[in-house]
Scaffold this active site. Structure first.
Site, PDB file in Angstrom:
ATOM      1  CE  LYS A   1      49.260  -0.346 -25.522  1.00  0.00           C
ATOM      2  NZ  LYS A   1      47.872  -0.504 -25.154  1.00  0.00           N
ATOM      3  NE  ARG A   2      53.286   4.764 -16.651  1.00  0.00           N
ATOM      4  CZ  ARG A   2      53.218   5.194 -15.403  1.00  0.00           C
ATOM      5  NH1 ARG A   2      52.273   6.038 -15.044  1.00  0.00           N
ATOM      6  NH2 ARG A   2      54.096   4.809 -14.515  1.00  0.00           N
TER       7      ARG A   2
ATOM      8  CB  THR B   1      40.443   2.572 -21.969  1.00  0.00           C
ATOM      9  OG1 THR B   1      41.635   3.025 -21.320  1.00  0.00           O
ATOM     10  CG2 THR B   1      39.536   1.912 -20.955  1.00  0.00           C
TER      11      THR B   1
ATOM     12  CE  LYS C   1      40.813   6.489 -23.886  1.00  0.00           C
ATOM     13  NZ  LYS C   1      41.879   6.677 -22.886  1.00  0.00           N
TER      14      LYS C   1
ATOM     15  CG  HIS D   1      40.971  -1.254 -12.398  1.00  0.00           C
ATOM     16  ND1 HIS D   1      40.328  -0.680 -13.480  1.00  0.00           N
ATOM     17  CD2 HIS D   1      40.345  -0.786 -11.308  1.00  0.00           C
ATOM     18  CE1 HIS D   1      39.358   0.112 -13.042  1.00  0.00           C
ATOM     19  NE2 HIS D   1      39.347   0.064 -11.715  1.00  0.00           N
TER      20      HIS D   1
ATOM     21  CE  LYS E   1      50.235  -0.952 -19.804  1.00  0.00           C
ATOM     22  NZ  LYS E   1      48.781  -0.963 -20.061  1.00  0.00           N
TER      23      LYS E   1
END
Ligand code: 26Q
Length: 839
Positions: free
Chosen positions: A560-561, A668, A672, A369, A566
């Site tokens: 998200k985290r 992911t 969504k 991952h 990110k």
């Protein structure tokens, strides 16, 4: 909406009608909780409903497990340190086809299902993507009728709760088990000893064979707690088995008798600590011994359980093992399952090494991952030797044989051997868990096309050159039951009215929406539904932050985290730029925007926490500026979690997926959002690439440097300063932070952020800034064209079918596991003639 599932499968001991449910709920309140309606708390009422639902799962569960016991099929074992399940009631009801009946039953009792659902505490036994993926997979495995077990740890404390105090993240322990968990059943009859420490004695048997005996280890017991995982519109109910640590002796008798009561109790407490708390870091920097204990605890209990089940069904016909068990490793965290199975087969079951090794490689699959070098798991040989002496020996042996094989392929290539070795010999010797997992598996997969490609190009290039057939891609997916059917009832009903309800089980059916994309009435309804999705979120945000939002604005969302890669910071800088534009040009054409950010930072990740603070300070400033507040607002939603995601994602218009290209394995959340009609604002990273491929370039906003471009820039030297010098806007944005505009009275508060992007800018925030601004401008313009945006939104949903985790699991089942569904028919079970008359 019509929600009628085929009723042939409905097991009838507990009725599936509203009347039977009412009876059950009252029975449970009275006979399980010992209360009447008068004194029942809200949680009591929730529990009574939950018990009534799980009862209806149990019948199918027994049916399924009995059937599996009978046909002895090949089973999938999904080993994961994390299962981020969230709440169960709503999804349980949907999967069982009980939702409407339950709503009716409760209404007739003067209760409200939506209110009771809100009382459930999330099961937050995971950090983020990897843990939630495991939960989506369980839903798909059962829905597809595949015999499967999830194996994990029953942490007493799940992921911490996040409070925001003065703009800063504060962590609060998640005591999720203090209230009764109605979804689990303790199975103290399934418990296994797990051993740590001690030493190994090598004996020579009479017949000359060598035998390794593990002496003087300490022992902890693993106790099973089972949660049924029902599929949608099927009788299949699989099991999530979570292990909890229990001390092997209540007291250490020696300490106790020598009068040291506290030492005696303390040893018990220490061993039970193993399953106390989930590690809140979603990267693996923390090489703590307790984490290694947790990983081995999961693996040891699980492998004993799997071997026990195998022997019950097939005795010692070991040649059948890999045709009866497929074990999937969710990242390297459970990779010790490989040496553990070797230990069981060689030491306990007396198999020859070669034979045991073939069984292992035929049985295990490994999912990677992450490519981030700092997140690849390693354990120092010292720790491993002292905690798991036998496993360390086994790993050395595995490596010895593996190196021989490498040598056969590449004679004399010492450097290649050094690179591929499971043991890193440089500096402090350590075990490379990814190399162990690759060596011990027959398949290794990445989680999105780009990621799988980069995986074989970079971290596993030597391995892929030697065994090209071993590497493959399984693009992630999400379960449509939770992420559309349950989370977005409004859109679900509209879709079902237009194209029927087959999409819930076959998400590619959403394509049929393309037939109505030009239907004016449908389009109008679509807009209304999307609008209405914002209302509950607005309530939640006002309740949790005091910030008041308008549904008539574009909801631009990044949840998200919190991680530098990110790039929540890139989003924050854009918001500042937009704020400056509004301040300076009151006549500027703008699309009123509501920016929503949520996410937890690892407690020791100081930069991520500082970025949270910056976001909150920007929010304080711009939300209170009367010049701009009608056009631009920002809210940081505290305590992001699965149940919050279910409210936030349906409300989004724009989905921020803006990681540095090459860094996000898949994502992911991106799926969504698209599935809920939000348009992606994204880089060419992870599964965004495939979302672009599905929805087409007119229905997505793509910007930024590509992974190969960034690779070149890294090689040739990247200087963020050149991008800053080129852009006046960027200079002014940075200046505003620099002059403490967002930190009055706290000079230099955000200095570390500025230093990082001005000097190293590891994540290319500066390099992508202007491209991002342009893409954001395009998105704003597109949103103002209501008809255009409606089309984009509908087409995103219509073309997201491939991102169902059903598709992903089907691929795993055929290409990695070789498992087939087992039909669970409802014949022979309780019916009207049920002797127990338990209706
Ligand atoms: C490891 C050792 C010690 C402590 C913690 C950890 C640890 C825990 C969690 C390391 C990593 C994680 C979680 C990683 C994760 O969530 N990865 C995400 O997986 C998703 C599902 O495949 C992808 O979509 C995301 O791109 C990826 O970041």
């Amino acid at each position: 909406m019509s929600n009628k599932l085929s009723d042939s499968w409905q097991v009838s001991c507990r009725g599936f009608d509203a009347e039977s449910l009412k009876k059950s709920i009252l029975n449970n309140l009275e006979y399980r909780l010992g209360k009447g309606m008068k004194r029942a708390t809200e949680y009591d009422k929730y529990l009574s409903v939950a018990y009534s639902v799980i009862e209806r799962m149990l019948e199918k569960w027994i049916l399924t497990q009995d059937k599996h016991g009978e046909v002895k099929p090949k089973r999938v074992y999904y080993l994961s340190m994390e299962f981020l399940m969230g709440r169960t009631l709503g999804n349980g009801l949907i999967n069982l086809g009980l939702y409407d009946q339950c709503q009716q039953a409760l209404q007739e009792m003067g209760l409200d299902l939506e209110e009771l659902r809100e009382i459930e505490v999330d099961a937050a036994l995971g950090n983020g993507g990897l843990g939630r993926l495991a939960a989506c997979f369980l839903d798909s495995l059962a829905t597809l009728g595949l015999p499967a077990f999830g194996y994990g740890i029953r942490y007493d404390y799940g992921l911490f709760h996040q409070k925001i105090i003065d703009g800063r993240q504060v962590e609060i322990p998640d005591r999720w088990l203090t209230l009764t968990n109605p979804w689990e059943i303790a199975r103290p009859e399934y418990q296994y000893p797990v051993r740590f420490g001690g030493y190994i004695e090598h004996q020579i048997e009479r017949n000359g064979t060598r035998k390794s005996v593990w002496h003087d280890s300490e022992e902890v017991y693993a106790i099973a707690y089972d949660t049924p995982t029902p599929g949608y519109d099927t009788n299949s109910v699989n099991t999530l088995r979570l292990w909890s640590a229990k001390s092997s002796e209540d007291f250490n008798l020696q300490d106790f008798n020598s009068g040291d009561y506290f030492a005696a109790v303390n040893k018990k407490v220490t061993s039970e600590n193993i399953t106390k708390v989930l590690y809140p870091d979603d990267s693996s920097k923390s090489g703590r011994e307790l984490r290694l204990r947790q990983e081995y605890f999961l693996v040891s209990a699980t492998m004993q359980d799997i071997v026990f089940r195998f022997k019950r069904e097939h005795g010692t016909q070991w040649k059948l093992f890999s045709s009866k068990a497929a074990i999937q490793l969710n990242d390297t965290h459970p990779a010790l399952a490989i040496p553990e199975l070797m230990r069981i087969l060689v030491d306990d079951e007396d198999l020859k090494w070669e034979r045991a090794w073939n069984i292992c490689t035929d049985t295990f699959g490994y999912t990677n991952h992450t490519l981030l070098p700092e997140a690849l798991e390693t354990w120092s040989v010292d720790i491993m030797e002292s905690l798991l002496p036998r496993h360390m020996e086994i790993i050395y042996l595995i490596n010895h044989n593996f190196m021989k094989e490498v040598m056969r392929y590449y004679p004399g290539q010492i450097d290649r051997m050094r690179r591929m070795s499971i043991i890193n010999e440089e500096g402090l010797k350590s075990v490379r868990m990814a190399h162990l997992a690759v060596a011990g598996s027959h398949k290794v997969n990445g989680v999105a096309a780009l990621h799988s490609q980069l995986m074989t190009d970079t971290i596993f290039s030597d391995f892929a050159a030697m065994s090209p057939g071993k590497f493959t891609n399984m693009t992630n997916g999400v379960t449509p039951r939770r992420w559309l059917r349950k989370a977005n009832l409004g859109l679900s009903s509209l879709i079902t009215d237009a194209i029927g309800n087959e999409w819930v089980k076959d998400l590619t059916k959403l394509r049929d929406l393309e037939n109505v994309v030009n239907d004016a009435q449908f389009r109008q309804q679509w807009r209304e539904v999307k609008h209405n999705c914002k209302l509950p979120l607005i309530d939640l945000i006002q309740h949790d932050t005091g910030i008041i939002l308008s549904p008539f604005t574009m909801f631009d969302v990044q949840v998200k985290r919190m991680h530098e890669y990110k790039r929540q910071l890139l989003f924050a800088l854009f918001i500042i730029a937009e704020y400056l534009r509004l301040k300076e040009d009151p006549n500027a054409i703008v699309t009123p925007r509501t920016c929503i950010i949520a996410g937890k930072a690892a407690p020791a990740y100081h930069m991520a926490k500082l970025i949270i603070l910056l976001i909150n300070r920007i929010a304080d400033t711009i939300n209170n500026d009367i010049d701009t507040r009608d056009f631009l607002r920002l809210a940081f939603v505290p305590n992001y979690r699965v149940s919050a995601a279910e409210k936030i994602i349906p409300a989004a218009n724009l989905s921020e997926q803006i990681s540095t290209a090459g860094k996000e394995a898949s994502g992911t959340g991106n799926m969504k959002f698209a599935l809920n009609g939000a348009i992606t604002m994204g880089t060419l990273d992870g599964a965004n690439v495939e979302i672009l491929g599905e929805v087409g370039k007119d229905n997505i906003f793509i910007f930024g440097h590509t992974a190969p471009e960034l690779m070149t820039m890294r090689r040739e030297g990247y200087d963020p300063q050149t991008y800053i010098e080129e852009s006046e806007i960027l200079q002014r944005v940075l200046h505003l932070i620099d002059c403490d505009f967002f930190s009055p009275g706290e000079p230099g508060l955000f200095r570390p952020i500025l230093d990082s992007i001005r000097h190293h800018d590891e994540y290319f925030v500066m390099a992508d800034f202007m491209k991002y601004l342009k893409a954001q401008d395009d998105a704003g313009t597109a949103y103002r064209d209501v008809e255009k945006w409606t089309t984009m939104s509908i087409l995103n949903v219509a073309r997201s079918g491939v991102f169902s985790s059903d598709r992903t699991i089907n691929e795993y089942a055929t290409e990695i596991w070789d498992v087939k569904p087992v039909l669970i028919s409802s014949e022979n079970e309780c019916n009207k003639n049920c002797p127990w008359s338990c209706g």
